[in-house]
Design a protein around this motif. Structure first.
Motif, mmCIF file in Angstrom:
data_model
loop_
_atom_site.group_PDB
_atom_site.id
_atom_site.type_symbol
_atom_site.label_atom_id
_atom_site.label_comp_id
_atom_site.label_asym_id
_atom_site.label_seq_id
_atom_site.Cartn_x
_atom_site.Cartn_y
_atom_site.Cartn_z
ATOM 1 N N LEU A 171 7.460 -44.909 17.769
ATOM 2 C CA LEU A 171 6.933 -45.518 16.501
ATOM 3 C C LEU A 171 6.656 -44.769 15.326
ATOM 4 C CD1 LEU A 171 4.174 -48.028 18.306
ATOM 5 C CD2 LEU A 171 6.054 -48.798 17.059
ATOM 6 N N GLN A 172 6.120 -43.706 15.493
ATOM 7 C CA GLN A 172 6.009 -42.888 14.467
ATOM 8 C C GLN A 172 7.218 -42.047 13.980
ATOM 9 O OE1 GLN A 172 3.487 -39.843 16.563
ATOM 10 N NE2 GLN A 172 1.375 -40.891 15.739
ATOM 11 N N SER A 173 8.176 -42.175 14.387
ATOM 12 C CA SER A 173 9.618 -41.757 13.962
ATOM 13 C C SER A 173 10.596 -42.727 13.389
ATOM 14 C CB SER A 173 10.263 -40.963 15.169
ATOM 15 O OG SER A 173 10.714 -42.143 16.343
ATOM 16 N N CYS A 174 9.711 -44.039 13.332
ATOM 17 C CA CYS A 174 10.790 -45.110 12.625
ATOM 18 C C CYS A 174 9.928 -45.359 11.352
ATOM 19 C CB CYS A 174 10.775 -46.589 13.427
ATOM 20 S SG CYS A 174 9.413 -47.295 13.908
ATOM 21 N N CYS A 175 10.760 -45.926 10.333
ATOM 22 C CA CYS A 175 10.308 -45.900 8.990
ATOM 23 C C CYS A 175 9.151 -47.073 8.895
ATOM 24 C CB CYS A 175 11.350 -46.110 7.877
ATOM 25 S SG CYS A 175 12.162 -47.816 8.069
ATOM 26 N N GLN A 176 8.378 -46.671 7.635
ATOM 27 C CA GLN A 176 7.249 -47.846 7.539
ATOM 28 C C GLN A 176 7.840 -48.637 6.805
ATOM 29 O OE1 GLN A 176 4.238 -45.820 4.999
ATOM 30 N NE2 GLN A 176 3.452 -44.397 6.491
ATOM 31 N N GLY A 177 7.203 -50.055 6.892
ATOM 32 C CA GLY A 177 7.754 -51.245 6.289
ATOM 33 C C GLY A 177 8.657 -52.371 7.032
ATOM 34 N N TRP A 178 9.589 -51.587 7.696
ATOM 35 C CA TRP A 178 10.444 -52.459 8.484
ATOM 36 C C TRP A 178 10.900 -51.575 9.837
ATOM 37 C CZ3 TRP A 178 11.925 -50.480 3.890
ATOM 38 C CH2 TRP A 178 13.293 -49.244 3.960
ATOM 39 N N GLY A 179 10.544 -50.577 10.109
ATOM 40 C CA GLY A 179 10.922 -49.637 11.423
ATOM 41 C C GLY A 179 10.537 -50.623 12.390
ATOM 42 N N LEU A 180 11.583 -50.472 13.318
ATOM 43 C CA LEU A 180 11.484 -51.469 14.577
ATOM 44 C C LEU A 180 11.612 -50.419 15.761
ATOM 45 C CD1 LEU A 180 11.276 -53.864 16.378
ATOM 46 C CD2 LEU A 180 13.786 -54.195 16.017
ATOM 47 N N THR A 181 10.727 -50.259 16.843
ATOM 48 C CA THR A 181 10.791 -49.568 18.003
ATOM 49 C C THR A 181 10.908 -50.704 19.228
ATOM 50 O OG1 THR A 181 9.524 -47.752 17.233
ATOM 51 C CG2 THR A 181 9.609 -48.205 19.608
ATOM 52 N N VAL A 182 11.925 -50.402 20.143
ATOM 53 C CA VAL A 182 12.281 -51.323 21.136
ATOM 54 C C VAL A 182 12.154 -50.253 22.427
ATOM 55 C CG1 VAL A 182 13.942 -52.441 22.436
ATOM 56 C CG2 VAL A 182 14.000 -52.410 19.924
ATOM 57 N N THR A 183 11.269 -50.763 23.325
ATOM 58 C CA THR A 183 11.139 -50.062 24.526
ATOM 59 C C THR A 183 11.845 -50.660 25.593
ATOM 60 O OG1 THR A 183 9.331 -49.224 26.222
ATOM 61 C CG2 THR A 183 8.728 -51.162 25.002
ATOM 62 N N LEU A 184 12.719 -49.759 26.508
ATOM 63 C CA LEU A 184 13.332 -50.429 27.470
ATOM 64 C C LEU A 184 12.973 -49.726 29.019
ATOM 65 C CD1 LEU A 184 15.289 -50.042 24.991
ATOM 66 C CD2 LEU A 184 17.065 -50.891 26.477
ATOM 67 N N GLY A 185 12.202 -48.553 28.873
ATOM 68 C CA GLY A 185 12.029 -47.857 29.933
ATOM 69 C C GLY A 185 10.893 -48.536 30.896
ATOM 70 N N VAL A 186 11.119 -48.101 32.201
ATOM 71 C CA VAL A 186 9.919 -48.330 33.115
ATOM 72 C C VAL A 186 9.226 -47.380 33.547
ATOM 73 C CG1 VAL A 186 9.638 -49.636 35.316
ATOM 74 C CG2 VAL A 186 11.623 -50.375 34.043
#
Length: 379
Positions: free
Chosen positions: A282-297
Motif C-alpha cells: 500500500l505504501q509503495s503505490c501512489c496517493q490518490g488512485w494507487g490500487l493494491t491487490v492481495t493474492l497471497g494466502v
C-alpha cells in the motif's frame, strides 16, 4: 487400478500420495475411491502441479490424513446420477472453487464467490460433507474438494470444466490455479491500464503471472520484488523490467519503489502470503488512485493492520480469489488464448516429476528452486 466389472461405477482401488501429518513426507498408498454421487464425476488424473497453497496447508493445517493437490487435469472415468454436461472420456480441468451458476453470487455478474461450491475447507465433499477416499474403511480427507495427488479423484461437476481433446493436459493444468489467478488479478481485479506502473511482491508462479498480465496490458514499468536473486533472470521472460532484492537495498523497499515510479506505482500486488507486506505494498503505490491487490494466502498472522492514513490518502486495497474468474464460464477463454499463443504457460514449468517422486516437488518449492513442478501420474 482395480474395480468391479459392473456397468455402473463401483469402488475402485488406486494409488494416492497420502499426507499423514503436518510436514510429514507423503506416502504412496493404496486407497479406495468411491463412485461419483449425484452431480459428481470421477476423474483419472493425468497431470497435477504443486501450488504453494498445497505446501502451506501441508505444513500448517490440522486435517489429516489427507490427499492434497488441486491444480490438475484429467479424463472423466465415470459420471454420477444427474450429470449431463460430462461424458466418459472428456478432458477436464479441476477447479478448487466451483461455479453452480444459480446462486446469488454466480448470477450477480459481480463475483466468483459461489455460495454452493465455494472454497471447501473441511476436507469433505460439498454435497454430503463426506469423503470419497478411504483406506481399510477409514476416511482420507480431501483438499479443496479436488485432491489431485491421486490416480483417481471425485469432484463435483461444478468443480470441473471441459477442455478440448487437442490441448496438452500436462501444460494447461497450471490454469487450474496459479497462472489463471495471476492473469486475472492483473486483468479483472486491477484492470491494469496501458502505460501504467506496476510493482509485484513475490515472484513465484502467481506473481510472474501478474507480470505477464501487466506486460500484455502494456504497462510501462513492471517492478518485481523478491529476496531470491535467482528470480531476476527468469522474471524478464514474463515482463519484469526492474528487479529489486530488499536484502540489497539500503533504504526501505517502498522508498525504492517510490523513487523508480516518481511517487508510487499505479498498481501493487502482494503475492507472498504475508499480511505485513500488504502495508508495504500500500505504501509503495501512489496517493490518490494507487490500487493494491492481495493474492497471497498467509500461513501465520492472518490479521491485517494498517494506518488509516494510507487509505485516507486515496489508496485502495482489494482481495483477489482466482483472479476474479468465474471458473467454468471463463477458463475456456484462457485455454483458447494458450492455444493461440497469446499467453505463456509452458515457461512456468521448471520441473517434470514422476508420481513416485512427488516429495521432490515439495522439497524444491520449500527451497525456492522451482516455479511449477508438474507431476505426471501413471498412464
Amino acid at each position: 487400478m482395480s474395480s468391479s466389472s459392473s456397468s455402473f461405477p463401483a469402488v475402485l482401488t488406486c494409488k494416492a500420495a497420502v499426507a499423514w501429518g503436518p510436514g510429514q513426507p507423503l506416502v504412496i498408498e493404496e486407497v479406495e475411491v468411491s463412485p461419483p454421487q449425484p452431480m459428481e464425476i470421477r476423474v483419472k488424473v493425468v497431470s497435477t502441479s504443486l501450488c504453494r497453497s498445497d505446501l502451506s496447508a501441508w505444513e500448517t493445517q490440522a486435517i489429516f490424513p489427507r490427499i492434497f493437490g488441486h491444480e490438475a487435469s484429467g479424463v472423466v472415468e465415470s459420471v454420477g446420477p444427474g450429470v449431463t454436461e460430462f461424458s466418459e472420456g472428456d478432458h477436464v480441468l479441476t477447479l478448487f472453487t466451483g461455479e453452480c451458476k444459480t446462486c446469488r453470487h454466480c448470477t450477480s455478474g459481480k463475483s466468483n464467490m459461489c455460495q454452493v461450491l465455494g472454497l471447501e475447507r473441511k476436507g469433505v465433499m460439498h454435497s454430503d460433507q463426506k469423503t470419497r477416499f478411504s483406506i481399510k474403511g477409514k476416511p482420507i480427507y480431501h483438499y479443496c474438494a479436488v485432491s489431485s495427488f491421486s490416480e483417481y479423484t471425485v469432484v463435483h461437476s461444478g468443480c470441473a470444466v471441459k477442455v478440448s481433446l487437442a490441448v496438452p493436459l500436462e501444460k494447461i493444468c497450471l490454469l487450474s490455479c496459479g497462472v489463471a489467478a495471476g492473469l486475472g488479478a492483473a486483468w479483472n481485479v486491477a484492470d491494469i491500464s496501458e502505460g501504467s506502473t506496476v510493482v509485484i511482491y513475490g515472484l513465484g508462479t502467481v506473481g510472474l503471472s501478474v507480470a505477464q498480465g501487466a506486460k500484455v496490458r502494456g504497462a510501462s514499468k513492471i517492478i518485481g520484488v523478491d529476496i531470491n536473486p535467482e528470480k531476476s533472470e527468469i522474471a524478464k521472460t514474463f515482463g519484469i523490467t526492474h528487479f529489486v532484492n530488499p536484502k540489497e537495498c539500503s533504504e526501505s523497499i517502498q522508498q525504492v519503489i517510490n523513487r523508480i515510479t516518481d511517487g508510487g506505482a499505479d498498481y501493487a500486488f502482494e503475492c507472498i502470503g504475508d499480511t505485513g507486506m500488504i502495508t508495504t505494498a500500500l505504501q509503495s503505490c501512489c496517493q490518490g488512485w494507487g490500487l493494491t491487490v492481495t493474492l497471497g494466502v498467509p500461513k501465520v498472522n492472518p490479521e491485517l493492520t494498517a494506518h488509516y492514513g494510507i487509505l485516507l490518502s486515496g489508496r485502495t486495497l482489494r482481495g483477489s480469489l482466482f483472479g476474479g474468474w468465474k471458473p467454468k464460464s471463463d477458463l475456456p477463454s484462457l485455454v483458447d488464448m494458450y492455444t493461440k499463443k497469446e499467453i505463456q504457460i509452458d515457461e512456468y514449468i521448471t520441473h517434470n516429476i514422476s508420481f513416485e517422486d512427488i516429495n521432490q516437488a515439495f522439497t524444491l518449492m520449500k527451497e525456492g528452486k522451482c516455479l511449477r513442478c508438474v507431476i505426471h501420474l501413471p498412464a
